[in-house]
Scaffold this motif. Sequence first.
Motif, PDB file in Angstrom:
ATOM      1  N   GLN A 157       0.828  -1.224   0.000  1.00 18.37           N
ATOM      2  CA  GLN A 157       0.000   0.000   0.000  1.00 18.37           C
ATOM      3  C   GLN A 157       0.854   1.262   0.000  1.00 18.37           C
ATOM      4  O   GLN A 157       0.449   2.297  -0.537  1.00 18.37           O
ATOM      5  N   THR A 158       2.034   1.190   0.603  1.00 10.80           N
ATOM      6  CA  THR A 158       2.877   2.396   0.709  1.00 10.80           C
ATOM      7  C   THR A 158       3.634   2.698  -0.590  1.00 10.80           C
ATOM      8  O   THR A 158       4.198   3.780  -0.727  1.00 10.80           O
ATOM      9  N   THR A 189      -2.377 -10.208   3.157  1.00  5.70           N
ATOM     10  CA  THR A 189      -1.287 -11.105   3.551  1.00  5.70           C
ATOM     11  C   THR A 189      -1.391 -11.465   5.028  1.00  5.70           C
ATOM     12  O   THR A 189      -1.925 -10.712   5.844  1.00  5.70           O
ATOM     13  N   ILE A 190      -0.867 -12.614   5.339  1.00  8.11           N
ATOM     14  CA  ILE A 190      -0.694 -13.031   6.728  1.00  8.11           C
ATOM     15  C   ILE A 190       0.757 -13.482   6.832  1.00  8.11           C
ATOM     16  O   ILE A 190       1.249 -14.243   6.012  1.00  8.11           O
ATOM     17  N   LEU A 236       4.961 -16.215   4.522  1.00  5.52           N
ATOM     18  CA  LEU A 236       3.673 -15.519   4.499  1.00  5.52           C
ATOM     19  C   LEU A 236       2.734 -16.234   3.544  1.00  5.52           C
ATOM     20  O   LEU A 236       3.150 -17.060   2.739  1.00  5.52           O
ATOM     21  N   VAL A 237       1.465 -15.893   3.650  1.00  2.00           N
ATOM     22  CA  VAL A 237       0.465 -16.318   2.668  1.00  2.00           C
ATOM     23  C   VAL A 237      -0.164 -15.052   2.113  1.00  2.00           C
ATOM     24  O   VAL A 237      -0.470 -14.119   2.865  1.00  2.00           O
ATOM     25  N   GLU A 238      -0.308 -14.987   0.798  1.00  3.49           N
ATOM     26  CA  GLU A 238      -0.876 -13.811   0.153  1.00  3.49           C
ATOM     27  C   GLU A 238      -2.034 -14.212  -0.747  1.00  3.49           C
ATOM     28  O   GLU A 238      -2.150 -15.364  -1.160  1.00  3.49           O
ATOM     29  N   LEU A 239      -2.893 -13.246  -1.024  1.00  2.00           N
ATOM     30  CA  LEU A 239      -4.021 -13.481  -1.925  1.00  2.00           C
ATOM     31  C   LEU A 239      -4.481 -12.144  -2.484  1.00  2.00           C
ATOM     32  O   LEU A 239      -4.225 -11.093  -1.905  1.00  2.00           O
ATOM     33  N   THR A 247      -4.092  -9.112   6.709  1.00  2.00           N
ATOM     34  CA  THR A 247      -4.160  -7.647   6.748  1.00  2.00           C
ATOM     35  C   THR A 247      -4.277  -7.100   5.323  1.00  2.00           C
ATOM     36  O   THR A 247      -3.867  -7.745   4.358  1.00  2.00           O
ATOM     37  N   ARG A 248      -4.806  -5.872   5.251  1.00  2.00           N
ATOM     38  CA  ARG A 248      -5.003  -5.192   3.960  1.00  2.00           C
ATOM     39  C   ARG A 248      -3.708  -4.487   3.581  1.00  2.00           C
ATOM     40  O   ARG A 248      -3.678  -3.277   3.402  1.00  2.00           O
ATOM     41  N   SER A 249      -2.655  -5.263   3.441  1.00  2.00           N
ATOM     42  CA  SER A 249      -1.318  -4.677   3.314  1.00  2.00           C
ATOM     43  C   SER A 249      -0.991  -4.198   1.903  1.00  2.00           C
ATOM     44  O   SER A 249      -0.162  -3.303   1.730  1.00  2.00           O
ATOM     45  N   HIS A 250      -1.605  -4.784   0.897  1.00  2.00           N
ATOM     46  CA  HIS A 250      -1.183  -4.543  -0.485  1.00  2.00           C
ATOM     47  C   HIS A 250      -2.347  -4.112  -1.382  1.00  2.00           C
ATOM     48  O   HIS A 250      -3.523  -4.310  -1.046  1.00  2.00           O
ATOM     49  N   LEU A 251      -1.971  -3.542  -2.500  1.00  2.00           N
ATOM     50  CA  LEU A 251      -2.920  -3.333  -3.588  1.00  2.00           C
ATOM     51  C   LEU A 251      -2.704  -4.486  -4.568  1.00  2.00           C
ATOM     52  O   LEU A 251      -1.555  -4.852  -4.853  1.00  2.00           O
ATOM     53  N   GLY A 252      -3.782  -5.073  -5.048  1.00  2.00           N
ATOM     54  CA  GLY A 252      -3.676  -6.139  -6.039  1.00  2.00           C
ATOM     55  C   GLY A 252      -3.969  -5.563  -7.411  1.00  2.00           C
ATOM     56  O   GLY A 252      -5.039  -5.013  -7.635  1.00  2.00           O
TER      57      GLY A 252
END
Lengths: 156, 156
Positions: free
Chosen positions: A131-132, A153-154, B124-127, B146-151
Amino acid sequence: MTAASPITIRRARREDVAFIVGMLADDPLGSARERITDPLPQSYYQAFERVDRDPNLQLVVAADGEGAVVGCLQLCVLPGISSQGASRGLLEDVRVASHCRSRGIGEQLVRWAVAEAHAKGCILVELLTHQTRVDAQRFYERLGFTRSHLGMTIRF
Amino acid sequence: MTAASPITIRRARREDVAFIVGMLADDPLGSARERITDPLPQSYYQAFERVDRDPNLQLVVAADGEGAVVGCLQLCVLPGISSQGASRGLLEDVRVASHCRSRGIGEQLVRWAVAEAHAKGCILVELLTHQTRVDAQRFYERLGFTRSHLGMTIRF
């Protein structure tokens, strides 16, 4: 406007691993995740071997006119049932050396990967960007990617 | 509060493909992407074979007490150089049959996949989940994502 640097995109070799790790570590998020020692931790070379022998994975580097490694990217072609059994391309670990940015190197790498995924029958290419990383998000939008998904992600 | 349905999570078999495709198609986004004919297009079975023989991929189904397929999920364990050469888990095509939702089936499937990725050494696990799937996003948050990324995606 700077002209695009002429680069060669080629499959990564074992001797590129230290340069790849250097680029991954030279980054606000990556600096906390990598471990640069001399010699490098064996885990990096073990991972390279796993990637190198996996037919779904292509770890490539961009080499400049002198042969120096100035960028990298990993493309994964993922088979799956959905979308009538079409494969998907996944981009990971896209990096350009910090002293070589804004020269079109990342663009050439990503365009190569998108064309390669298309040639391999993928129906789409997907990626997660933190996001950053707002500059990266604008970069991918310029290349035709859309902000279609949330990346979750987890971490263990 | 409904008690979690007792399910069995097992590797998908060729004869499950039609049930998996049915679940993928029974969805606002999937209905436009899948093609349900009798017999099913061969591309689905060809994709199943590619998935089934790939040691990095695990396509699993959830079977209820009568053996009926009521959910599915694909876990991919991806080797990579970053994070000191740690592998990453990627979840794709997580679905629960529409008549079996809110019974904890998706939760059991995802918790199984996260534990499996951890056991296989993933960091980690991502989706990626479509921006419109707000219920899915809340579901994954409840499970620790967590809502860590933009897909981001590019479709051909």
